[in-house]
Scaffold this motif. Structure first.
Motif, PDB file in Angstrom:
ATOM      1  N   ILE A  25      -2.039   5.509   8.186  1.00 12.11           N
ATOM      2  CA  ILE A  25      -0.699   6.119   7.528  1.00 12.11           C
ATOM      3  C   ILE A  25      -0.914   5.716   6.057  1.00 12.11           C
ATOM      4  O   ILE A  25      -0.640   7.049   5.349  1.00 12.11           O
ATOM      5  N   HIS A  26      -1.451   4.730   5.744  1.00 10.62           N
ATOM      6  CA  HIS A  26      -1.478   4.364   4.112  1.00 10.62           C
ATOM      7  C   HIS A  26      -2.406   5.649   3.413  1.00 10.62           C
ATOM      8  O   HIS A  26      -2.020   5.991   2.535  1.00 10.62           O
ATOM      9  N   HIS A  27      -3.406   5.644   4.164  1.00 13.04           N
ATOM     10  CA  HIS A  27      -4.635   6.569   3.668  1.00 13.04           C
ATOM     11  C   HIS A  27      -4.047   8.222   3.781  1.00 13.04           C
ATOM     12  O   HIS A  27      -4.248   8.960   2.852  1.00 13.04           O
ATOM     13  N   ASN A  79      -3.921   3.577  -8.091  1.00 17.66           N
ATOM     14  CA  ASN A  79      -3.810   2.322  -7.354  1.00 17.66           C
ATOM     15  C   ASN A  79      -4.614   2.187  -6.013  1.00 17.66           C
ATOM     16  O   ASN A  79      -5.409   1.295  -5.989  1.00 17.66           O
ATOM     17  N   HIS A  80      -4.466   3.376  -5.292  1.00 12.77           N
ATOM     18  CA  HIS A  80      -4.952   3.282  -3.998  1.00 12.77           C
ATOM     19  C   HIS A  80      -6.418   3.670  -3.996  1.00 12.77           C
ATOM     20  O   HIS A  80      -7.301   3.408  -3.021  1.00 12.77           O
ATOM     21  N   LEU A  81      -6.779   4.375  -5.005  1.00 15.54           N
ATOM     22  CA  LEU A  81      -8.178   4.606  -5.246  1.00 15.54           C
ATOM     23  C   LEU A  81      -9.035   3.623  -5.639  1.00 15.54           C
ATOM     24  O   LEU A  81     -10.141   2.971  -5.119  1.00 15.54           O
ATOM     25  N   GLY A 128       5.873  -3.716  -5.249  1.00 13.73           N
ATOM     26  CA  GLY A 128       4.866  -2.994  -6.280  1.00 13.73           C
ATOM     27  C   GLY A 128       3.762  -3.723  -6.241  1.00 13.73           C
ATOM     28  O   GLY A 128       3.183  -3.903  -5.131  1.00 13.73           O
ATOM     29  N   TRP A 129       2.921  -4.167  -7.367  1.00 12.36           N
ATOM     30  CA  TRP A 129       1.509  -4.509  -7.282  1.00 12.36           C
ATOM     31  C   TRP A 129       1.340  -5.827  -8.120  1.00 12.36           C
ATOM     32  O   TRP A 129       2.069  -6.116  -8.950  1.00 12.36           O
ATOM     33  N   VAL A 130       0.339  -6.316  -7.544  1.00 10.96           N
ATOM     34  CA  VAL A 130      -0.299  -7.740  -8.659  1.00 10.96           C
ATOM     35  C   VAL A 130      -1.505  -7.198  -8.652  1.00 10.96           C
ATOM     36  O   VAL A 130      -2.175  -6.830  -7.929  1.00 10.96           O
ATOM     37  N   LEU A 162      -3.266  -6.047  -5.607  1.00 11.51           N
ATOM     38  CA  LEU A 162      -2.771  -6.129  -4.334  1.00 11.51           C
ATOM     39  C   LEU A 162      -1.561  -5.249  -4.199  1.00 11.51           C
ATOM     40  O   LEU A 162      -0.670  -5.196  -4.745  1.00 11.51           O
ATOM     41  N   ASP A 163      -1.684  -4.522  -2.940  1.00  8.41           N
ATOM     42  CA  ASP A 163      -0.624  -3.425  -2.614  1.00  8.41           C
ATOM     43  C   ASP A 163       0.347  -4.326  -2.095  1.00  8.41           C
ATOM     44  O   ASP A 163       0.411  -4.814  -0.741  1.00  8.41           O
ATOM     45  N   ALA A 164       1.562  -4.548  -2.696  1.00 10.54           N
ATOM     46  CA  ALA A 164       2.766  -5.581  -2.026  1.00 10.54           C
ATOM     47  C   ALA A 164       3.793  -4.732  -1.825  1.00 10.54           C
ATOM     48  O   ALA A 164       4.836  -4.991  -1.671  1.00 10.54           O
ATOM     49  N   GLU A 166       5.958  -2.447   1.025  1.00 15.33           N
ATOM     50  CA  GLU A 166       6.039  -2.910   2.403  1.00 15.33           C
ATOM     51  C   GLU A 166       5.239  -1.798   3.262  1.00 15.33           C
ATOM     52  O   GLU A 166       4.675  -2.344   4.506  1.00 15.33           O
ATOM     53  N   HIS A 167       4.862  -0.460   2.945  1.00 16.15           N
ATOM     54  CA  HIS A 167       4.110   0.125   3.821  1.00 16.15           C
ATOM     55  C   HIS A 167       2.755  -0.200   4.085  1.00 16.15           C
ATOM     56  O   HIS A 167       1.826   0.399   4.855  1.00 16.15           O
ATOM     57  N   ALA A 168       2.210  -1.047   3.308  1.00 14.74           N
ATOM     58  CA  ALA A 168       0.950  -1.556   3.347  1.00 14.74           C
ATOM     59  C   ALA A 168       0.917  -2.674   4.248  1.00 14.74           C
ATOM     60  O   ALA A 168      -0.430  -3.054   4.779  1.00 14.74           O
TER      61      ALA A 168
HETATM   62 MN   MN3 Z   1       0.256   1.605  -0.988  1.00 15.31          MN
END
Ligand code: MN3
Length: 199
Positions: A25-27, A79-81, A128-130, A162-164, A166-168
């Motif tokens: 789903i994420h991808h 980010n996801h790349l 968010g992201w760290v 790090l994808d923080a 919730e969808h991750a």
């Molecule tokens: Mn994500």
């Protein structure tokens, strides 16, 4: 036009740390969605043909009518790349060489870095992201970003994110972000992070 790259591994490759359904789903939904909306935003604009880094580094230069759409979806795309290749089913415990030395230099040792990074992820309010980032003087730092902010805008190079959101992790972990983060440390492709550090 920006393209959604294939994953460098199968959807189930990172189990049990990240489950196959979440990866899929994420991808195929989230990342694909950012890619499509980013392309729609820049179509027919002066931004066509620019790299994603160029777009995100200087958001003030973006035409005002598409600025927010490019930032939101461009940052999601970027980010996801970075996120996918920084993970590996053959992840190994810690970096080595110059990167390990720089981490030890900045944070004390690898364990202290891991603890500091985890604390940032767990105390992040909302989502968010760290990121482990590098500044223009090669210094390392841990930065936290809410959705519309980027290390590129600050002039930093993102090394490990790090994808923080919730969808991750929500399907497998629900509200247990700490368990997700603990699992994530097992699947980091330090080879890839090391490459970014040296580039
Ligand atoms: Mn994500």
């Amino acid at each position: 036009m920006f393209e959604l790259p294939d994953l460098p591994y199968t959807y189930d490759a990172l189990e049990p740390h990240i489950d196959a359904r979440t990866m899929e789903i994420h991808h195929s939904k989230h990342h694909a969605g950012y890619t499509k909306k980013l392309n729609t935003a820049i179509e027919w604009s002066d931004c066509e043909g620019k790299s994603i880094e160029e777009l995100l580094r200087h958001p003030d230069d973006l035409p005002s009518d598409i600025r927010q759409g490019v930032i939101n979806n461009g940052w999601g795309y970027y980010n996801h790349l970075l996120f996918r290749p920084s993970l590996s089913p053959d992840g190994w415990g810690q970096p080595w060489g110059d990167l390990l030395a720089a981490i030890a230099d900045t944070f004390g040792d690898f364990g202290a870095f891991q603890q500091a990074f985890t604390n940032k992820a767990l105390s992040l309010f909302g989502s968010g992201w760290v990121y482990l980032c590098q500044d223009q003087d090669w210094g390392l730092m841990i930065k936290r970003y809410s959705f519309q902010e980027t290390p590129l805008k600050d002039g930093y190079t993102p090394l490990l994110g790090l994808d923080a959101r919730e969808h991750a992790y929500y399907l497998a972990y629900q509200n247990r972000r700490a368990d997700y983060v603990a699992g994530w440390w097992n699947i980091i492709n330090w080879d890839e992070v090391e490459k970014r550090f040296n580039s």
